[in-house]
Write a protein that holds these residues in place. Structure first.
Motif, short mmCIF file in Angstrom:
data_model
loop_
_atom_site.label_atom_id
_atom_site.label_comp_id
_atom_site.label_asym_id
_atom_site.label_seq_id
_atom_site.Cartn_x
_atom_site.Cartn_y
_atom_site.Cartn_z
N LEU A 185 0.88 -1.26 -0.01
CA LEU A 185 0.02 0.12 0.21
C LEU A 185 0.92 1.29 0.00
CD1 LEU A 185 -2.80 -1.10 2.56
CD2 LEU A 185 -2.87 -0.86 -0.09
N ILE A 186 1.99 1.23 0.72
CA ILE A 186 2.77 2.60 0.54
C ILE A 186 3.67 2.58 -0.77
CG2 ILE A 186 5.16 3.11 1.47
CD1 ILE A 186 4.80 1.99 4.17
N LEU A 187 4.06 1.61 -1.42
CA LEU A 187 4.26 1.90 -2.65
C LEU A 187 3.04 2.25 -3.94
CD1 LEU A 187 6.51 -1.34 -3.18
CD2 LEU A 187 7.15 0.90 -2.96
N SER A 188 1.90 1.68 -3.50
CA SER A 188 0.74 2.17 -4.08
C SER A 188 0.36 3.81 -3.97
CB SER A 188 -0.49 1.36 -3.75
OG SER A 188 -1.64 1.81 -4.50
N GLU A 189 0.65 4.25 -2.79
CA GLU A 189 0.19 5.68 -2.58
C GLU A 189 1.76 6.62 -3.10
OE1 GLU A 189 -2.41 6.50 -1.87
OE2 GLU A 189 -2.31 6.94 0.26
N ILE A 190 2.81 5.88 -3.32
CA ILE A 190 3.89 6.66 -3.71
C ILE A 190 3.80 6.70 -5.39
CG2 ILE A 190 6.37 6.67 -4.26
CD1 ILE A 190 6.85 5.49 -1.23
N GLY A 191 3.20 5.41 -5.83
CA GLY A 191 3.06 5.46 -7.39
C GLY A 191 4.32 4.94 -7.95
N ARG A 194 -0.32 -3.85 -14.13
CA ARG A 194 -0.39 -5.32 -14.68
C ARG A 194 -0.72 -6.37 -13.57
NH1 ARG A 194 4.43 -8.18 -17.81
NH2 ARG A 194 3.43 -10.14 -18.35
N PHE A 195 -0.18 -6.37 -12.43
CA PHE A 195 -0.38 -7.32 -11.44
C PHE A 195 -1.40 -6.87 -10.33
CE2 PHE A 195 3.87 -8.01 -12.89
CZ PHE A 195 3.89 -9.37 -13.43
N PHE A 196 -1.86 -5.68 -9.93
CA PHE A 196 -2.63 -5.20 -9.04
C PHE A 196 -3.54 -4.01 -9.73
CE2 PHE A 196 0.81 -7.16 -6.39
CZ PHE A 196 0.13 -7.76 -5.78
N PRO A 197 -4.27 -4.21 -10.72
CA PRO A 197 -5.01 -3.09 -11.12
C PRO A 197 -5.85 -2.42 -10.27
CG PRO A 197 -5.26 -5.37 -12.41
CD PRO A 197 -4.83 -5.70 -11.20
N VAL A 198 -6.18 -2.77 -9.04
CA VAL A 198 -7.05 -2.06 -8.44
C VAL A 198 -6.30 -0.97 -7.61
CG1 VAL A 198 -8.97 -3.62 -7.85
CG2 VAL A 198 -6.95 -3.81 -6.57
N LEU A 199 -5.27 -1.27 -7.51
CA LEU A 199 -4.15 -0.13 -6.88
C LEU A 199 -3.22 0.58 -7.83
CD1 LEU A 199 -2.62 -2.23 -3.86
CD2 LEU A 199 -4.53 -0.63 -3.92
N GLY A 200 -3.68 0.48 -9.20
CA GLY A 200 -2.79 1.05 -10.13
C GLY A 200 -3.65 2.52 -10.68
N ALA A 217 -10.43 1.13 -3.57
CA ALA A 217 -9.98 -0.12 -3.01
C ALA A 217 -8.78 0.10 -1.84
CB ALA A 217 -9.30 -0.81 -4.45
N LEU A 218 -7.97 1.26 -2.21
CA LEU A 218 -7.05 1.56 -1.15
C LEU A 218 -7.56 1.79 0.16
CD1 LEU A 218 -3.89 2.09 -0.65
CD2 LEU A 218 -4.67 4.53 -1.19
N GLY A 219 -8.70 2.49 0.27
CA GLY A 219 -9.48 2.90 1.61
C GLY A 219 -9.94 1.49 2.15
N ILE A 220 -10.44 0.48 1.33
CA ILE A 220 -11.03 -0.75 1.89
C ILE A 220 -9.80 -1.45 2.41
CG2 ILE A 220 -12.03 -2.97 1.11
CD1 ILE A 220 -13.56 -1.20 -0.90
N PHE A 221 -8.64 -1.81 1.70
CA PHE A 221 -7.61 -2.41 2.28
C PHE A 221 -7.04 -1.72 3.55
CE2 PHE A 221 -6.64 -3.81 -2.34
CZ PHE A 221 -7.29 -4.94 -2.23
N GLN A 222 -6.92 -0.47 3.64
CA GLN A 222 -6.65 0.04 5.02
C GLN A 222 -7.66 -0.08 5.98
OE1 GLN A 222 -5.84 4.22 3.52
NE2 GLN A 222 -3.97 4.10 3.29
N GLY A 223 -8.87 -0.20 5.88
CA GLY A 223 -9.93 -0.33 6.84
C GLY A 223 -9.94 -1.68 7.30
N LEU A 271 -8.11 7.15 8.12
CA LEU A 271 -7.45 7.32 6.79
C LEU A 271 -8.10 6.46 5.59
CD1 LEU A 271 -5.83 9.51 5.97
CD2 LEU A 271 -5.52 9.12 8.20
N GLY A 272 -8.45 5.03 6.13
CA GLY A 272 -9.20 4.28 5.11
C GLY A 272 -10.50 4.71 4.90
N CYS A 273 -11.27 5.26 5.74
CA CYS A 273 -12.41 5.71 5.54
C CYS A 273 -12.57 6.94 4.76
CB CYS A 273 -13.30 6.15 6.79
SG CYS A 273 -13.70 4.52 7.83
#
Length: 283
Positions: A86-92, A100-106, A113-119, A144-146
């Motif tokens: 999730l940290i790498l997804s937030e950094i981009g 390619r491998f995690f489209p919901v975080l792309g 989706a990021l908020g759901i994972f954090q929650g 923060l997820g909410c």
């Protein structure tokens, strides 16, 4: 419009920074809890070998005897792995890997989706008996997820593009024209404005000429006082009323130049020569 876009950009990036901070806190608290659990297991095993374990200690550490300690360590390792993702997804970074491998975080998805994972991570940590630092970190991550889920519902897939620094720079380049090349839109506007003004001026001039011609020759008057102009109809109407229209004589204009040289002798006709009789008198 630019001010609203700037507020959205800074607001989304502020939420991103807080989200990264909360993930780092959960990462640190998970390592801390995992180390504490390992030390507790080691101390229990050493006390058990020395024979200093009481019945109350066996009741308190029942999860160690049942093998639940192994799954507690696996749980902490999975949380750490998810937090790193999730940290790498937030950094981009790397964006191609997530696309390619995690489209919901792309880049093609929003922050829902990021908020759901954090929650989910925050609720999983809060459901356990841990220290205060871990509880505060998990609660911060859950909040923060909410917020990310709410932002995802508002902006949908455009949330990440709105907070992207690269897209902000590209849009700024498009808004501010360069000094070497003038904006095409201004040239087109100027040309269209000049052409429209020229057309309007031409149309107004033609209308004025038509109105003046109509007023001069009587075509714009009422049907009872309509004129006939200088054509055949006008000549016919004048003839019926007893007027005659004579054509003007064709004369040279006053400003015509007169010939400056006299005609040559050769061009003159020869005069007849006198004839004489035998007596010397002219015939």
């Amino acid at each position: 419009m630019v001010a609203t876009r700037a507020y959205i950009f800074f607001g989304l990036n502020a939420v991103r920074i807080l989200s990264i901070v909360s993930l780092i806190l959960v990462f640190a608290s998970s390592i801390f809890v995992m180390v504490t659990d390992i030390e507790a297991v080691n101390s229990f095993e050493s006390a058990k070998q020395s024979g200093n374990v009481t019945a109350q200690d066996l009741v308190d550490c029942e999860y160690i005897e049942s093998g639940a300690f192994f799954w507690a360590i696996i749980n902490r390792l999975l949380i750490i792995f998810q937090v790193v993702i999730l940290i790498l997804s937030e950094i981009g970074w790397p964006s191609s890997f997530f696309d390619r491998f995690f489209p919901v975080l792309g880049s093609g998805f929003g922050l829902g989706a990021l908020g759901i994972f954090q929650g989910l991570i925050g609720a999983a940590v809060l459901s356990q008996h841990v220290d205060d630092f871990t509880l505060v970190s998990a609660f911060f991550l859950f909040v923060l997820g909410c917020i990310n889920m709410f932002i995802g519902l508002i902006f949908r897939e455009s949330a990440k593009s709105r907070r992207s620094i690269t897209s902000w720079r590209e849009d700024a380049k498009n808004v501010l024209p360069t000094t070497n090349q003038p904006p095409v839109s201004h040239l087109n506007l100027n040309r269209s404005a000049s052409s429209s003004s020229g057309q309007s001026f031409t149309s107004s001039t033609m209308n004025e000429e038509k109105s003046s011609d109509l007023g001069e020759f009587g075509a714009g008057r009422s049907s009872s006082r309509a004129g006939y102009g200088f054509g055949r109809q006008g000549e016919k109407a004048a003839g019926l009323k007893g007027f005659l229209i004579s054509k003007p004589l064709e004369t040279l204009p006053r400003y015509a130049a007169r010939p400056t040289t006299a005609p040559s002798q050769s061009s003159r006709s020869p005069s007849p020569q006198p004839q004489f009789s035998s007596s010397g008198t002219a015939i």
